[in-house]
Design an enzyme around this catalytic site. Structure first.
Site, mmCIF file in Angstrom:
data_model
loop_
_atom_site.group_PDB
_atom_site.id
_atom_site.type_symbol
_atom_site.label_atom_id
_atom_site.label_comp_id
_atom_site.label_asym_id
_atom_site.label_seq_id
_atom_site.Cartn_x
_atom_site.Cartn_y
_atom_site.Cartn_z
ATOM 1 N N TYR A 246 0.881 -1.160 0.000
ATOM 2 C CA TYR A 246 0.000 0.000 0.000
ATOM 3 C C TYR A 246 0.921 1.213 0.000
ATOM 4 O O TYR A 246 1.760 1.367 0.899
ATOM 5 C CB TYR A 246 -0.889 0.033 1.240
ATOM 6 C CG TYR A 246 -2.055 -0.915 1.216
ATOM 7 C CD1 TYR A 246 -3.021 -0.832 0.216
ATOM 8 C CD2 TYR A 246 -2.212 -1.882 2.206
ATOM 9 C CE1 TYR A 246 -4.099 -1.689 0.204
ATOM 10 C CE2 TYR A 246 -3.295 -2.742 2.205
ATOM 11 C CZ TYR A 246 -4.234 -2.639 1.199
ATOM 12 O OH TYR A 246 -5.311 -3.493 1.190
ATOM 13 N N ASP A 274 -6.228 -0.558 -6.078
ATOM 14 C CA ASP A 274 -7.692 -0.476 -6.107
ATOM 15 C C ASP A 274 -8.274 0.016 -4.782
ATOM 16 O O ASP A 274 -9.443 -0.223 -4.487
ATOM 17 C CB ASP A 274 -8.302 -1.832 -6.474
ATOM 18 C CG ASP A 274 -7.899 -2.950 -5.523
ATOM 19 O OD1 ASP A 274 -7.102 -2.678 -4.594
ATOM 20 O OD2 ASP A 274 -8.372 -4.089 -5.699
ATOM 21 N N HIS A 365 -10.103 -6.899 -4.987
ATOM 22 C CA HIS A 365 -9.864 -6.794 -3.542
ATOM 23 C C HIS A 365 -10.787 -7.735 -2.771
ATOM 24 O O HIS A 365 -11.253 -7.409 -1.671
ATOM 25 C CB HIS A 365 -10.077 -5.357 -3.067
ATOM 26 C CG HIS A 365 -9.088 -4.903 -2.035
ATOM 27 N ND1 HIS A 365 -8.036 -4.076 -2.324
ATOM 28 C CD2 HIS A 365 -8.977 -5.169 -0.704
ATOM 29 C CE1 HIS A 365 -7.336 -3.842 -1.232
ATOM 30 N NE2 HIS A 365 -7.896 -4.496 -0.232
#
Length: 505
Positions: A246, A274, A365
């Site tokens: 991330y 995403d 996700h």
């Protein structure tokens, strides 16, 4: 080291009421048998004061362990903060009081089936629902909004049928392959999932050990509840691991993390794209997050929002300004292969290849971000056609799929439609939470055995023998012609493909 009684620790929880909020002027807690004076640290705690106040004068180990790596105390607190060790003899002499939740979990574990009675991935999910805490179950199982996409991730595989070939010598089948240059025993990896200690006290290390047994890749999550180095240290010297990233709004934080990962021998960088804003995972939001913050949060002193569940509490550092221009910068700071995780259209897969990435993960996700986003398996054929049309597969560009992989036949279908391999997330968490390392080991054995069986029944001796001609994707069209109401009830498929695409299947 001074030995301190539990009674003395309990006295250090004195409140000083201010005009704005309650604080503590004298705060001790116990962690792993040691007593810490956190009075001065209270105002600096990245996760806020509330979680520390909750355990003032008490043992906070049970709340601390599911989230924090064991070395975080030494990294963030000076040695003077440790004022002694708890008197273990007195602790042992005190009657153990089992909470109602602890009793429920204990009885659930005692009543669960034997491991050899777990015949498929769904069996593990059923057991996990019973043995996990409400917070853990909500976090692991939740999807976005009405959870349509989460369910469709697996349901979409049901609309792809197989075309078996017979009279092929399939006495020996080989499911091994190569992923990002690593030889693996099957085309499956354990994908990145946060907060594994919510399900098992050893957290992500359990997944590391199981991956080693099967010679498959583990993708290490940014938001692991074990430290990154603990996870890497638990791997075998011959074991390959990838890093899921991330991207932090402070690029120096991300750069330091990536460079450290490369030095530790990580074989691939998977940038998650995403989640510029977190999806509404309502099941999780109903469970207010009262645990400690994970390592990445502590490291960056990010404020934790505890009002909307675990997911929102741990994700606020993610940079929503991340864009294609940043990929070029990442290529300057690492020699690791860079892959984009969270691609949901053929157009973005093409852009990733043109940006110099080594591959993509088609993923929504786990259905946790945008409800009604397409399942990865449904767009896989379109993605492969688009890449092939622009000759972007010639340099070893690899395409992976995660989301909804529950059977060996699902792996077969993904390979047939062009995937290099597939990732599993929730099934590994459920097996880990229910039976530990042995559970994940058994789960991976089930996947491999099912894949080998399907290959034999399909007449494919190796993965290279699996071709698109072995699957019938026309049934996607036939399904909706026969069941037009499913456009609303299940999946607005005409919104996910270019106009006229259905008529060409």
């Amino acid at each position: 080291m001074k030995v301190i009684s539990p009674q003395e620790v309990a006295q250090h929880n004195k409140k000083a009421v201010s005009a704005r909020h309650d604080t503590l002027e004298d705060l001790w807690i116990v962690l792993h048998g040691k007593v810490y004076n956190l009075t001065e640290f209270l105002s600096e705690h990245p996760g806020g004061q509330k979680i520390i106040l909750k355990y003032a004068g008490m043992d906070a180990t049970k709340a601390f362990d599911p989230i924090h790596p064991p070395d975080i105390i030494e990294r963030y607190l000076s040695p003077e903060v440790c004022v002694g060790q708890i008197d273990q003899a007195l602790v042992a002499s005190q009657p153990k009081v089992e909470t109602e939740e602890e009793k429920r979990v204990r009885l659930a574990h005692e009543a669960k089936p034997r491991l050899d009675e777990m015949y498929n991935t769904f069996d593990f999910e059923t057991v996990a629902k019973n043995v996990l805490s409400p917070v853990a179950w909500a976090y692991y199982s939740s999807g976005a909004d009405d959870e349509i996409t989460m369910r469709e991730n697996h349901n979409a595989f049901h609309r792809i049928w197989l075309k078996p070939r017979v009279l092929v010598n399939v006495k020996e089948v080989d499911v091994s392959t190569t992923m990002l240059g690593t030889k693996v025993d099957m085309p499956l990896y354990i994908t990145a999932t946060a907060l594994a200690k919510l399900g098992h006290p050893d957290g992500e290390v359990v997944l590391t050990q199981a991956a080693a047994k099967h010679n498959i890749v583990q993708m290490i999550p940014t938001l692991a509840s074990c430290s990154f180095d603990d996870i890497v240290d638990a791997a075998l010297a011959t074991q390959s691991q990838w890093l899921q990233l991330y991207v932090n709004a402070d690029r120096q934080v991300s750069q330091k993390f990536v460079e450290h990962a490369e030095k530790r021998g990580i074989k691939g960088l998977f940038i998650t794209v995403d989640a510029p804003q977190l999806g509404r995972r309502e099941k999780d939001m109903r469970q207010k997050y009262d645990q400690e913050a994970p390592d990445e949060i502590e490291r960056n002193k990010t404020e934790v929002n505890r009002n909307e569940g675990a997911a929102r509490a741990i994700s606020q550092f993610i940079d929503p300004s991340l864009c294609w221009d940043d990929i070029a910068w990442f290529r300057t700071i690492t020699k690791m292969p860079i892959l984009i995780k969270g691609v949901q259209t053929a157009e973005d897969a093409v852009l990733a290849a043109k940006a110099g990435c080594q591959g993509v993960v088609l993923s929504n996700h786990g259905g946790r971000q945008l409800d009604f986003a397409p399942s990865a398996i449904e767009i896989l054929a379109e993605v492969m056609d688009a890449l092939r049309a622009e000759c972007l597969l010639d340099n070893g560009f690899e395409v992976y799929v995660d989301g909804g992989i529950r059977r060996g036949s699902d792996i077969f279908k993904a390979i047939a439609l062009g995937a290099t391999g597939v990732g599993i997330g929730r099934p590994a968490l459920y097996a880990m939470s229910s039976y530990g390392v042995d559970g994940v080991d058994h789960l991976l054995t089930l996947y491999k055995n099912e894949l080998e069986m399907v290959m034999r029944l399909m007449g494919a001796r190796t993965l290279k023998d699996i071709t698109r001609s072995m699957v019938d994707i026309r049934n996607i069209k036939d399904h909706f012609v026969a069941n037009p109401t499913d456009y609303l009830a299940h999946h607005a498929y005409d919104q996910m493909l270019p106009r006229g695409k259905l008529s060409k299947l």
